[in-house]
Motif scaffolding. Structure first.
Motif, PDB file in Angstrom:
ATOM      1  N   PRO A   1       0.641  -1.171  -0.122  1.00 49.67           N
ATOM      2  CA  PRO A   1      -0.285   0.153  -0.329  1.00 49.67           C
ATOM      3  C   PRO A   1       0.800   1.333   0.241  1.00 49.67           C
ATOM      4  CG  PRO A   1      -0.808  -1.436   1.433  1.00 49.67           C
ATOM      5  CD  PRO A   1       0.607  -1.680   1.526  1.00 49.67           C
ATOM      6  N   ALA A   2       0.177   1.907  -0.620  1.00 51.28           N
ATOM      7  CA  ALA A   2       0.983   3.709  -0.920  1.00 51.28           C
ATOM      8  C   ALA A   2       1.620   3.938   0.137  1.00 51.28           C
ATOM      9  CB  ALA A   2       0.204   4.477  -0.921  1.00 51.28           C
ATOM     10  N   GLU A   3       0.937   4.267   1.624  1.00 46.60           N
ATOM     11  CA  GLU A   3       0.990   4.352   2.900  1.00 46.60           C
ATOM     12  C   GLU A   3       2.282   3.494   3.305  1.00 46.60           C
ATOM     13  OE1 GLU A   3      -2.921   2.249   3.571  1.00 46.60           O
ATOM     14  OE2 GLU A   3      -1.967   3.449   2.048  1.00 46.60           O
ATOM     15  N   TYR A   4       2.938   2.663   3.510  1.00 49.23           N
ATOM     16  CA  TYR A   4       3.493   2.344   3.634  1.00 49.23           C
ATOM     17  C   TYR A   4       5.039   2.017   2.979  1.00 49.23           C
ATOM     18  CZ  TYR A   4       0.351  -0.111   6.804  1.00 49.23           C
ATOM     19  OH  TYR A   4      -0.451  -0.754   7.556  1.00 49.23           O
ATOM     20  N   LYS A   5       4.956   1.754   1.527  1.00 43.37           N
ATOM     21  CA  LYS A   5       6.042   2.463   0.658  1.00 43.37           C
ATOM     22  C   LYS A   5       7.492   3.189   1.637  1.00 43.37           C
ATOM     23  CE  LYS A   5       3.201   1.590  -3.578  1.00 43.37           C
ATOM     24  NZ  LYS A   5       3.142   2.374  -4.460  1.00 43.37           N
ATOM     25  N   ILE A   6       6.847   4.235   1.921  1.00 45.41           N
ATOM     26  CA  ILE A   6       8.098   5.332   2.798  1.00 45.41           C
ATOM     27  C   ILE A   6       8.793   4.039   3.961  1.00 45.41           C
ATOM     28  CG2 ILE A   6       6.026   6.534   4.433  1.00 45.41           C
ATOM     29  CD1 ILE A   6       8.252   9.127   4.028  1.00 45.41           C
ATOM     30  N   TRP A   7       7.970   3.784   4.355  1.00 46.59           N
ATOM     31  CA  TRP A   7       8.538   3.218   5.385  1.00 46.59           C
ATOM     32  C   TRP A   7       9.301   1.921   4.911  1.00 46.59           C
ATOM     33  CZ3 TRP A   7       8.628   5.619   9.509  1.00 46.59           C
ATOM     34  CH2 TRP A   7       7.051   6.293  10.316  1.00 46.59           C
TER      35      TRP A   7
END
Length: 254
Positions: free
Chosen positions: A165-171
């Protein structure tokens, strides 16, 4: 009677041998003058002030710093000499052929003199020594370690980014590249404790990639994640060597 008188003459005859007839000691047993008298530390320091100073002269001065105080040298005079070195930016930058710097060695020698001499180091002197130590610190392994980490992260992104998911890509990006960035900065900034923690995190990231590779059914995914884990471990190995001179010297108390 005649025989007794002759014997008396023989006993009373003075010896004609002189000191010149006594063989002298071989010259090889004589101690050379340059070994009898050590070169004073002040003379070694004056040699550093001349133009065209050689690494051997720098090494000679640093060797003199580790010797005990001479019979006519007091801790006060040694401390004054070391403070003069730390005040001179040019002297602080002089380096031996094996990488020892005059500034760092003088600071260490002054701290070994103890109280109250170690407290006479000014913040300017301390900052100057740290600056030159950081500039001379070798960067060997850091470019290769960063390159291997980026390649490992790219392989992991190729597998997971389409499904994460997009919200986890940065992490995911922080997890892959954060430890290597901190490890490289800690090594360059002479922070051994932080470097050890970050380097351990790099090894754990590589281990996580290998475990993920064994838990997949696709051969291509297994190979990709396995290679990513190998590259992550290679990055950790290249950046494993921490600061060679230990933690920075403590700030002098005022």
């Amino acid at each position: 009677m005649t025989r007794l008188m002759g014997m008396e003459r023989l006993r009373s005859t003075p010896s004609t041998a002189t000191s010149e007839d006594v063989p002298s000691l071989p010259s090889a047993l004589e101690v050379p003058d340059n070994r009898r008298q050590a070169v004073p530390l002040l003379d070694r320091l004056n040699a550093l002030r001349s133009e065209g100073v050689t690494p051997d002269e720098v090494a000679s001065f640093l060797d003199g710093l580790v010797r005990p105080l001479g019979p006519e040298e007091s801790p006060r005079s040694r401390a004054d000499l070391l403070l003069k070195v730390l005040e001179d930016e040019r002297l602080c930058t002089l380096t031996t052929s094996d990488g020892r710097q005059v500034g760092g060695a003088a600071l260490e020698a002054l701290q070994e003199l103890g109280f109250p001499f170690a407290l006479e180091v000014t913040p300017t002197m301390l900052a100057r020594v740290r600056e030159h130590q950081a500039a001379a610190r070798p960067m060997t392994g850091i470019p290769g370690g960063l390159g291997a980490a980026v390649a490992s992260a790219a392989l992991v992104w190729a597998v997971y980014l389409p499904t994460v998911p997009a919200e986890y890509k940065i992490w995911l990006s922080v997890l892959l590249l954060g430890p290597v960035a901190i490890s490289a900065l800690a090594r360059w900034g002479d922070l051994p404790s932080l470097h050890r923690i970050a380097n351990l995190a790099q090894w754990l990231v590589g281990l996580a990639c290998l475990l993920a590779a064994f838990n997949t059914e696709k051969v291509s995914t297994t190979l990709t994640l396995g290679f990513a884990g190998v590259l992550a471990h290679l990055s950790a190995w290249l950046l494993r060597n921490g600061p060679s001179k230990g933690p920075p010297p403590p700030e002098p108390e005022r």
